[in-house]
Design an enzyme around this catalytic site. Structure first.
Site, PDB file in Angstrom:
ATOM      1  N   ARG A  37      56.050  58.826  52.109  1.00  0.00           N
ATOM      2  CA  ARG A  37      55.441  59.188  53.162  1.00  0.00           C
ATOM      3  C   ARG A  37      53.802  59.549  53.115  1.00  0.00           C
ATOM      4  NH1 ARG A  37      60.267  62.167  56.600  1.00  0.00           N
ATOM      5  NH2 ARG A  37      61.449  60.390  57.369  1.00  0.00           N
ATOM      6  N   ASP A 143      56.884  70.286  70.701  1.00  0.00           N
ATOM      7  CA  ASP A 143      57.209  69.759  69.408  1.00  0.00           C
ATOM      8  C   ASP A 143      55.853  69.858  68.770  1.00  0.00           C
ATOM      9  OD1 ASP A 143      59.719  67.647  68.469  1.00  0.00           O
ATOM     10  OD2 ASP A 143      57.766  67.348  67.315  1.00  0.00           O
TER      11      ASP A 143
HETATM   12  C1  LIG Z   1      65.600  64.661  65.176  1.00  0.00           C
HETATM   13  S1  LIG Z   1      64.290  65.253  66.200  1.00  0.00           S
HETATM   14  C2  LIG Z   1      65.267  66.119  67.210  1.00  0.00           C
HETATM   15  C3  LIG Z   1      65.098  65.830  68.964  1.00  0.00           C
HETATM   16  C4  LIG Z   1      65.968  66.506  69.940  1.00  0.00           C
HETATM   17  N1  LIG Z   1      65.966  67.764  69.864  1.00  0.00           N
HETATM   18  C5  LIG Z   1      67.453  65.950  69.612  1.00  0.00           C
HETATM   19  O1  LIG Z   1      68.253  66.511  69.431  1.00  0.00           O
HETATM   20  O2  LIG Z   1      67.798  64.850  70.089  1.00  0.00           O
HETATM   21  C6  LIG Z   1      63.497  66.651  65.299  1.00  0.00           C
HETATM   22  C7  LIG Z   1      62.180  67.176  65.953  1.00  0.00           C
HETATM   23  O3  LIG Z   1      61.774  68.412  65.419  1.00  0.00           O
HETATM   24  C8  LIG Z   1      60.461  68.597  65.123  1.00  0.00           C
HETATM   25  N2  LIG Z   1      59.809  69.530  64.581  1.00  0.00           N
HETATM   26  C9  LIG Z   1      60.207  69.766  63.156  1.00  0.00           C
HETATM   27  N3  LIG Z   1      59.505  70.875  62.616  1.00  0.00           N
HETATM   28  C10 LIG Z   1      59.218  71.473  63.837  1.00  0.00           C
HETATM   29  C11 LIG Z   1      58.158  72.543  63.779  1.00  0.00           C
HETATM   30  N4  LIG Z   1      58.058  73.547  62.719  1.00  0.00           N
HETATM   31  N5  LIG Z   1      57.979  72.980  65.144  1.00  0.00           N
HETATM   32  C12 LIG Z   1      58.259  72.198  66.265  1.00  0.00           C
HETATM   33  N6  LIG Z   1      58.809  70.960  66.269  1.00  0.00           N
HETATM   34  C13 LIG Z   1      59.225  70.636  65.107  1.00  0.00           C
HETATM   35  C14 LIG Z   1      59.893  67.169  64.985  1.00  0.00           C
HETATM   36  O4  LIG Z   1      58.696  66.773  65.139  1.00  0.00           O
HETATM   37  C15 LIG Z   1      61.017  66.120  65.748  1.00  0.00           C
HETATM   38  O5  LIG Z   1      60.502  65.609  66.830  1.00  0.00           O
END
Ligand SMILES: C[S@@+](CC[C@H](N)C(=O)[O-])C[C@H]1O[C@@H](n2cnc3c(N)ncnc32)[C@H](O)[C@@H]1O
Length: 279
Positions: A37, A143
């Site tokens: 990545r 996010d």
């Molecule tokens: C797998 S998705 C989950 C989306 C949704 N909550 C669901 O369950 O379908 C995880 C998300 O967490 C976000 N994320 C990761 N670390 C984060 C942080 N420190 N603060 C805010 N968002 C974060 C990522 O950008 C990603 O969009």
């Protein structure tokens, strides 16, 4: 594509810096994933190796813009409408009941909303339920990934996002366009998106007082101390006895006693104990 070599020191230094910034933790088994990545960023930034990239992230004038790029590149944005439905039903019943009973506006925060399917699902459910007027519903979504948020605000989705969407919901709330669908303006305007880092205590507290926080399928990317820190931050953004919904694979039972776990045959969720989160 061949992967640029990385030493264990270079890997540990970058990995730790990423964990400190975003919470996302790549353990030693994920070295190849992180390496590949990051490699796309090395190429874009025209830096020769991982040492130079470390300097780019720490002292170059472009470092903040590069961290923004990394937030998009490093996050897993997998999501879909009506994911883990049983928890959504708890929201539409129990959480709504309490707001209605107490004559207050309902505030829901989708804390890591990715491309928006989760908060838009919440909006569709609450609107269809008809128990609370749209003017009394306040749905916020955040996010860390600028790219995911841009997509969420556009409200355009393809087939994969609809794998659990009932057909009648689809017909009511989406308009076909070329190879996908736009969400209706009615639903779109119910959700307010903003960028947030869950590690930022002040920013998290500003989302309160929320009746419920959805933070699903995010904690799995964090190590235990970071998970604890994040759910403790949430306590500052929840009403007393407010609800916390996590993903199926995520448990905070041994991490903190701030929340009471509620286990039903279909769903597990948490309630903030006592008045610790009172605002
Ligand atoms: C797998 S998705 C989950 C989306 C949704 N909550 C669901 O369950 O379908 C995880 C998300 O967490 C976000 N994320 C990761 N670390 C984060 C942080 N420190 N603060 C805010 N968002 C974060 C990522 O950008 C990603 O969009």
């Amino acid at each position: 594509m061949s992967v640029m070599p990385i030493t264990s020191e270079q890997y540990a230094r970058l990995r730790d810096m990423i964990r400190e910034r975003f919470g996302i933790y790549y353990d030693d088994t994920k070295q190849f994933l992180l390496q590949s990545r990051l490699q796309t960023r090395l190429i874009k930034c025209r830096v020769a190796d991982f040492d130079e990239y470390y300097r780019y992230l720490t002292i170059s004038p472009e470092r903040e813009a590069e961290w923004d790029e990394l937030a998009s590149v490093l996050s897993n944005n997998e999501t879909y409408f009506f994911r883990e439905r049983a928890q959504l039903d708890v929201l539409a019943s129990e959480v709504v009941d309490e707001a209605v009973k107490n004559h207050r506006r309902l505030r829901i925060w989708s804390a890591a909303c990715s491309t928006g399917e989760e908060p838009y699902t919440i909006a569709m459910l609450l609107l269809a339920g008809g128990r609370i007027a749209p003017s009394e519903i306040d749905i916020r979504a955040g996010d860390i990934s600028p790219r995911a948020l841009e997509k969420a605000r556009t409200g355009f989705y393809r087939e994969l996002s609809f794998r659990a969407t009932p057909p009648e919901v689809m017909a009511k709330n989406f308009r076909p366009f070329e190879s996908g669908y736009f969400i209706s303006d009615e639903i779109k305007k119910m959700v307010e998106f903003s960028r947030v880092n869950l590690l930022d205590q002040k920013a998290v507290a500003a989302y309160g007082p929320a009746d419920a926080i959805f933070c699903r399928n995010v904690l799995i990317y964090f190590d235990k101390p970071t998970q604890k820190r994040v759910v403790e931050n949430f306590a500052k953004a929840l009403r007393p006895n407010g609800y916390l919904f996590l993903g199926h694979a995520e448990s905070i039972i041994r991490l903190t006693d701030l929340y009471e776990p509620i286990v039903t045959p279909k769903a597990i969720y948490y309630r903030l104990r006592g008045n610790d989160g009172a605002r």
